[in-house]
Scaffold this motif. Structure first.
Motif, PDB file in Angstrom:
ATOM      1  N   TYR A   8       0.832  -1.211   0.000  1.00  0.00           N
ATOM      2  CA  TYR A   8       0.000   0.000   0.000  1.00  0.00           C
ATOM      3  C   TYR A   8       0.862   1.255   0.000  1.00  0.00           C
ATOM      4  O   TYR A   8       0.521   2.256  -0.643  1.00  0.00           O
ATOM      5  CB  TYR A   8      -0.936   0.003   1.213  1.00  0.00           C
ATOM      6  N   ILE A  11       2.111   1.809  -3.505  1.00  0.00           N
ATOM      7  CA  ILE A  11       1.037   2.315  -4.365  1.00  0.00           C
ATOM      8  C   ILE A  11       0.784   3.791  -4.070  1.00  0.00           C
ATOM      9  O   ILE A  11       0.618   4.609  -4.981  1.00  0.00           O
ATOM     10  CB  ILE A  11      -0.245   1.483  -4.163  1.00  0.00           C
ATOM     11  N   VAL A  53       4.025  -4.371  -8.041  1.00  0.00           N
ATOM     12  CA  VAL A  53       3.571  -5.531  -8.811  1.00  0.00           C
ATOM     13  C   VAL A  53       4.620  -6.643  -8.776  1.00  0.00           C
ATOM     14  O   VAL A  53       4.295  -7.822  -8.630  1.00  0.00           O
ATOM     15  CB  VAL A  53       3.264  -5.113 -10.271  1.00  0.00           C
ATOM     16  N   ILE A  56       4.423  -8.450  -5.513  1.00  0.00           N
ATOM     17  CA  ILE A  56       3.302  -9.395  -5.484  1.00  0.00           C
ATOM     18  C   ILE A  56       3.642 -10.650  -6.280  1.00  0.00           C
ATOM     19  O   ILE A  56       3.376 -11.779  -5.854  1.00  0.00           O
ATOM     20  CB  ILE A  56       2.033  -8.716  -6.029  1.00  0.00           C
ATOM     21  N   LEU A  71       4.505 -12.953 -13.837  1.00  0.00           N
ATOM     22  CA  LEU A  71       4.181 -11.589 -13.396  1.00  0.00           C
ATOM     23  C   LEU A  71       5.448 -10.839 -13.016  1.00  0.00           C
ATOM     24  O   LEU A  71       5.676  -9.711 -13.486  1.00  0.00           O
ATOM     25  CB  LEU A  71       3.239 -11.693 -12.199  1.00  0.00           C
TER      26      LEU A  71
ATOM     27  N   MET C   1      -5.752 -11.363   0.424  1.00  0.00           N
ATOM     28  CA  MET C   1      -5.053 -11.282  -0.857  1.00  0.00           C
ATOM     29  C   MET C   1      -5.949 -10.716  -1.950  1.00  0.00           C
ATOM     30  O   MET C   1      -5.512  -9.937  -2.776  1.00  0.00           O
ATOM     31  CB  MET C   1      -4.576 -12.685  -1.229  1.00  0.00           C
ATOM     32  N   ASP C   3      -8.389  -8.668  -1.601  1.00  0.00           N
ATOM     33  CA  ASP C   3      -8.510  -7.243  -1.361  1.00  0.00           C
ATOM     34  C   ASP C   3      -7.341  -6.484  -1.964  1.00  0.00           C
ATOM     35  O   ASP C   3      -7.520  -5.460  -2.616  1.00  0.00           O
ATOM     36  CB  ASP C   3      -8.530  -7.006   0.157  1.00  0.00           C
ATOM     37  N   LEU C   4      -6.153  -7.050  -1.753  1.00  0.00           N
ATOM     38  CA  LEU C   4      -4.943  -6.377  -2.222  1.00  0.00           C
ATOM     39  C   LEU C   4      -4.965  -6.266  -3.735  1.00  0.00           C
ATOM     40  O   LEU C   4      -4.616  -5.227  -4.295  1.00  0.00           O
ATOM     41  CB  LEU C   4      -3.733  -7.171  -1.770  1.00  0.00           C
ATOM     42  N   LEU C   5      -5.408  -7.321  -4.419  1.00  0.00           N
ATOM     43  CA  LEU C   5      -5.351  -7.285  -5.875  1.00  0.00           C
ATOM     44  C   LEU C   5      -6.411  -6.355  -6.440  1.00  0.00           C
ATOM     45  O   LEU C   5      -6.158  -5.664  -7.422  1.00  0.00           O
ATOM     46  CB  LEU C   5      -5.519  -8.690  -6.450  1.00  0.00           C
ATOM     47  N   THR C   7      -7.322  -3.685  -5.164  1.00  0.00           N
ATOM     48  CA  THR C   7      -6.866  -2.302  -4.974  1.00  0.00           C
ATOM     49  C   THR C   7      -6.357  -1.719  -6.280  1.00  0.00           C
ATOM     50  O   THR C   7      -6.460  -0.515  -6.511  1.00  0.00           O
ATOM     51  CB  THR C   7      -5.722  -2.267  -3.957  1.00  0.00           C
ATOM     52  N   TYR C   8      -5.831  -2.602  -7.144  1.00  0.00           N
ATOM     53  CA  TYR C   8      -5.238  -2.102  -8.378  1.00  0.00           C
ATOM     54  C   TYR C   8      -6.269  -1.502  -9.330  1.00  0.00           C
ATOM     55  O   TYR C   8      -5.920  -0.720 -10.200  1.00  0.00           O
ATOM     56  CB  TYR C   8      -4.433  -3.206  -9.047  1.00  0.00           C
ATOM     57  N   VAL C  55      -2.696  -7.197 -13.059  1.00  0.00           N
ATOM     58  CA  VAL C  55      -2.700  -7.758 -11.709  1.00  0.00           C
ATOM     59  C   VAL C  55      -4.118  -7.904 -11.195  1.00  0.00           C
ATOM     60  O   VAL C  55      -4.482  -8.918 -10.587  1.00  0.00           O
ATOM     61  CB  VAL C  55      -1.867  -6.868 -10.775  1.00  0.00           C
TER      62      VAL C  55
END
Lengths: 127, 174, 89
Positions: A8, A11, A53, A56, A71, C1, C3-5, C7-8, C55
């Motif tokens: 976060y 981002i 990214v 992740i 990814l 997880m 939730d995190l994705l 967010t994008y 993502v």
């Protein structure tokens, strides 16, 4: 948990600098200063957004997810492409702007640019 | 011959990076048929591009240079990039600018070195490379906040513009 | 997880707002290089937006599209700059 906070944070930094690039494009007075905002801020912002990214992807790779490796690696290639091409594009636009006769607004010193470019132009015009 | 082998290997590595996830035969990332096809393609491309990719000599084969390049990217370059963005943020918010175009002569002679230096200058605080004198490798820099002290000497000293980047670049690329 | 994705998706919306700011510069820009600067900025934001979409929807192929778009937009910027300075290609 710590991982989520880092994502976060990345981002947030990325969005902040991309927003700054947009505001800078609107506020600055001439092409060169707009290039400062448009190049540096978007490069730094994309560095952090794509970096999140990649993090992740690395985590998914660690958890044996098949998409994770793709990814991470492909995002890294995109990041390298942005880091290489953004300054070169800015340099091309700045050179084109100066050769098409746009002077920097409110410049303190400019004569260093005005004289030798004509010599340079003759040289490149020849070939 | 040496050029051909090096160019082929680099092409093959790039092909492998771009096709990760095509199967799970080798390391869980690539399939055999993909690697075979990539090898074939990179043999062809390596033959076509061998004189474009390596121009003068083989100095970039030295791994110490690549290690220094990584150190440069993570250390001084990243710090300068972060400082540059805070600087642009300050100027966007306050609107205080004092621009000008100055000339520096960093004393770097190779094409790769001058490219690296120009890109670094574009991404570091308050400076943007505008033009280059191709004979003497002098750079013309648009500087967003001109320092009066720097203008006393005529080719402006590099340390006002880009710190100690020329020393780093000289160690990496020359 | 999950939730995190997702967010994008918000990241993509924020990037879209930023590119609207750059689009205002493209429309208003007094000279042609101003417009090119705006388009260049939008290009970078679109690349990052494509990766964020990849993502959010877990589609890896979007990132390949982003790589190709990055290289193509770079070449188009170079061509426009070359045209503006009046050289022959």
């Amino acid at each position: 948990m710590i991982f989520d906070i880092i994502i976060y944070l990345f981002i947030g930094i990325g969005i902040f600098f991309n927003l700054l690039a947009g505001i800078g494009l609107l506020r600055f007075p001439d092409v060169y200063t707009r290039l400062h905002a448009g190049t540096k801020c978007t490069t730094f912002g994309s560095l952090f957004l794509i970096g999140s990214v990649i993090l992740i992807g690395l985590k998914l790779w660690w958890e044996k997810d098949t998409n994770g490796s793709v990814l991470a690696i492909h995002s890294t290639i995109a990041l390298i492409a942005i880091l290489l091409t953004n300054p070169v594009g800015a340099h091309a636009i700045a050179r084109a702007a100066h050769r098409s006769g746009i002077q920097p607004a409110g410049a303190v010193i400019d004569e260093l640019q005005a004289k030798p470019v004509e010599k340079n132009e003759e040289k490149t015009g020849g070939d | 011959m040496k050029r051909y082998v090096i160019t082929t290997i680099v092409c093959f590595i790039i092909y492998l990076l771009l096709t990760t996830g095509s199967g799970n035969d080798v390391l869980g990332l690539w399939s055999y048929i993909e690697m075979l096809f990539g090898l074939l393609l990179s043999l062809i491309v390596g033959y076509a591009a061998r004189t474009l990719f390596i121009k003068d000599n083989f100095r970039m084969l030295n791994p110490v240079r690549w290690f220094l390049f990584l150190c440069y990217l993570i250390g001084p370059f990243f710090v300068a990039l972060a400082k540059a963005n805070l600087d642009v943020a300050y100027r966007v918010i306050t609107g205080k600018i004092n621009p000008g175009i100055v000339k520096i002569s960093p004393g770097i002679h190779t094409d790769l070195g001058i490219t690296l230096l120009a890109n670094s200058i574009t991404l570091t605080p308050g400076t943007l490379s505008v033009d280059i004198d191709e004979k003497t490798n002098d750079l013309y820099i648009h500087w967003i906040n001109v320092d009066k002290k720097a203008l006393e000497k005529k080719p402006v000293d590099c340390k006002y513009i880009c710190g100690n980047f020329p020393q780093w670049i000289r160690r990496i690329a020359e | 997880m999950i939730d995190l994705l997702t967010t994008y998706l918000l990241v993509v919306i924020a990037l879209m707002l930023c590119s609207i700011l750059a689009l205002i510069r493209v429309i208003r820009g007094p000279t042609a290089p101003d417009r090119v600067v705006g388009v260049d900025t939008i290009n970078t934001m679109v690349i990052v937006g494509m990766i964020a979409f990849g993502v959010a929807y877990r589609e890896v192929i979007y990132i390949d599209v982003a790589i190709v778009y990055a290289l193509l937009s770079f070449i188009s910027t170079l061509f426009i700059a070359r045209y503006l300075e009046g050289g022959d290609f």
